[in-house]
Design an enzyme around this catalytic site. Structure first.
Site, short mmCIF file in Angstrom:
data_model
loop_
_atom_site.label_atom_id
_atom_site.label_comp_id
_atom_site.label_asym_id
_atom_site.label_seq_id
_atom_site.Cartn_x
_atom_site.Cartn_y
_atom_site.Cartn_z
CD GLU A 104 -1.35 -1.15 3.54
OE1 GLU A 104 -1.68 -2.18 2.98
OE2 GLU A 104 -0.67 -1.13 4.58
CB CYS A 117 2.90 4.32 10.10
SG CYS A 117 3.97 3.22 9.17
CB CYS A 124 8.76 -2.23 -1.37
SG CYS A 124 10.41 -1.93 -0.70
CB CYS A 128 12.37 -7.64 3.14
SG CYS A 128 13.51 -6.23 3.09
CB CYS A 131 8.28 -7.14 3.84
SG CYS A 131 7.43 -5.55 3.74
CB CYS A 347 4.18 -1.86 5.95
SG CYS A 347 5.57 -2.89 6.40
#
Ligand code: SAH
Length: 365
Positions: A104, A117, A124, A128, A131, A347
């Site tokens: 994205e 952005c 990832c 976290c 997220c 995100c």
């Protein structure tokens, strides 16, 4: 919200994207065809400044060269799989990569700023808990070309008289876990020959990898550093940001202090506010104590809901109280405005939504 475009599928494609071809290799390829080295620069300029998305559009290249190029390379490797526009004018692009992964990037319009952005990884690995990007783990790093192409696609959405002014590296992934590729892309983005974006207008947001923060500092670039703190003590932070168990707050703060000392650029601490988890007055007091004596900014981010996760946005009253305590302690505080709420702009959310659907649009081919 509008959905604007469904675009071509790239599976089976063997032609390499131009930005992935090492300079020496491209020069050798040109030389073998009796073409001057300056052709390589011309092609890059067409992509970076001229907004070309096909070789055909590169009108000052000889026709036979354009045809030859098109059989061997592709101008861009990523294609727009989806283009969403929110009511507030935020654009979100879902880009399909040559291996069919999707990432994205977001274009934000704010007064005279045009901010992109960008993502640095597919997925990832930081985990976290709140997220969306990390829910499926890390798939792979993006290449420098793939990072740069996000900027090109976003820039191509702007009217010709406008240009990108700011970059925030706050999309999917942990930028400092893919630092070399990011730096290579940013070098082009910030060069006058490239996209001409001021280095001071680039913000790199990290979960806090101390060794990488020091490495970045030692490069003495003008990039702005933002550190995702999210908690004022190790016990709470390790629950919200699992990698903290290995690093610890002290090492992150020391590395960030080093960054400020070396670059002279004040560090921003980001703090995502999760209802009843890290949003209490006692947390604000502890945060103020932790950051006392440091020349820093605090960027508070009310949590954006992620489907399937148990976390909630804090109340307006809790936010007002949190801000007041930090400001009362003399800290510089900003609350991040919510952008693109109706298009899953936080995100990793759009990618997740798209992956959850039976089939991502494979388009017109
Ligand atoms: N890996 C980098 C970049 C991540 S995205 C980092 O950790 O900083 C940039 C910011 O958005 C981070 O502070 C991240 O914690 C925050 N963020 C992620 N998901 C969010 C959500 N659902 N709501 C609000 N902020 C979120």
């Amino acid at each position: 919200m509008h959905v604007l475009q469904l675009c071509s599928r790239s599976a089976g494609e063997v032609r390499r994207p131009l930005l992935e071809v090492p300079a020496e290799e491209l020069l050798a390829w040109l030389q073998a065809r009796g073409q001057a080295p300056l052709r390589a620069r011309q092609m890059r300029r067409w992509l970076l400044a001229g907004r070309a998305t096909t070789f055909e559009q590169m009108s000052d290249l000889p026709r036979h060269l354009r045809e030859d190029l098109a059989t061997t390379f592709r101008p861009l490797g990523s294609a727009i799989a989806r283009h969403l526009i929110a009511r507030d004018g935020t654009h979100k692009l879902l880009l399909r990569l040559p291996d069919d992964q999707v990432i994205e990037c977001v274009l934000l319009h704010e007064a005279d700023r045009r901010t992109v952005c960008i993502s640095t990884q597919v997925g990832c690995g930081m985990g976290c808990v709140f997220c969306a990007s990390g829910l499926g783990g890390l798939v792979r790093n993006l290449t420098a070309g793939e990072i740069l192409e996000q900027l090109i696609h976003a820039r191509n959405l702007l009217p010709v008289e406008e240009r990108l002014t700011h970059i925030v590296v706050m999309g999917m992934g942990e930028p400092l876990a893919n630092l070399d590729a990011l730096l290579e892309a940013l070098a082009v983005a910030t060069s006058p020959e490239g996209l001409g974006i001021g280095a001071r207008h680039v913000t790199i947001s990290t979960v806090g990898l101390p060794a990488k923060i020091r490495q970045l500092a030692d490069l003495r670039k003008q990039y702005h550093l933002a550190v995702s703190l999210h908690a004022p003590n190790d016990e709470l932070r390790s629950r919200i940001v699992p990698t903290n168990a290995k690093t610890g707050l002290a090492a992150i703060l020391e590395a960030a202090d080093y960054f400020y000392a070396v670059t002279g650029r004040q560090v921003t601490y980001e703090y995502v506010l999760l209802r009843n988890i890290n949003d209490q007055p006692a947390h604000a007091v502890e945060l103020a104590k932790l950051l006392r004596g440091r020349q820093v900014h605090v960027n508070l981010i009310p949590f954006n809901d992620v489907e399937g996760l148990p976390y909630r946005r804090l109340t307006q009253q809790a936010l007002t109280d949190f801000v007041a305590i930090l400001r009362g302690a003399g800290l510089s505080v900003k609350v991040r405005k919510r952008k693109g709420a109706d298009i899953d702009a936080a995100c990793g959310q759009l990618r997740r939504t798209a992956l959850a659907e039976p089939a991502l649009p494979s388009g017109v081919g």
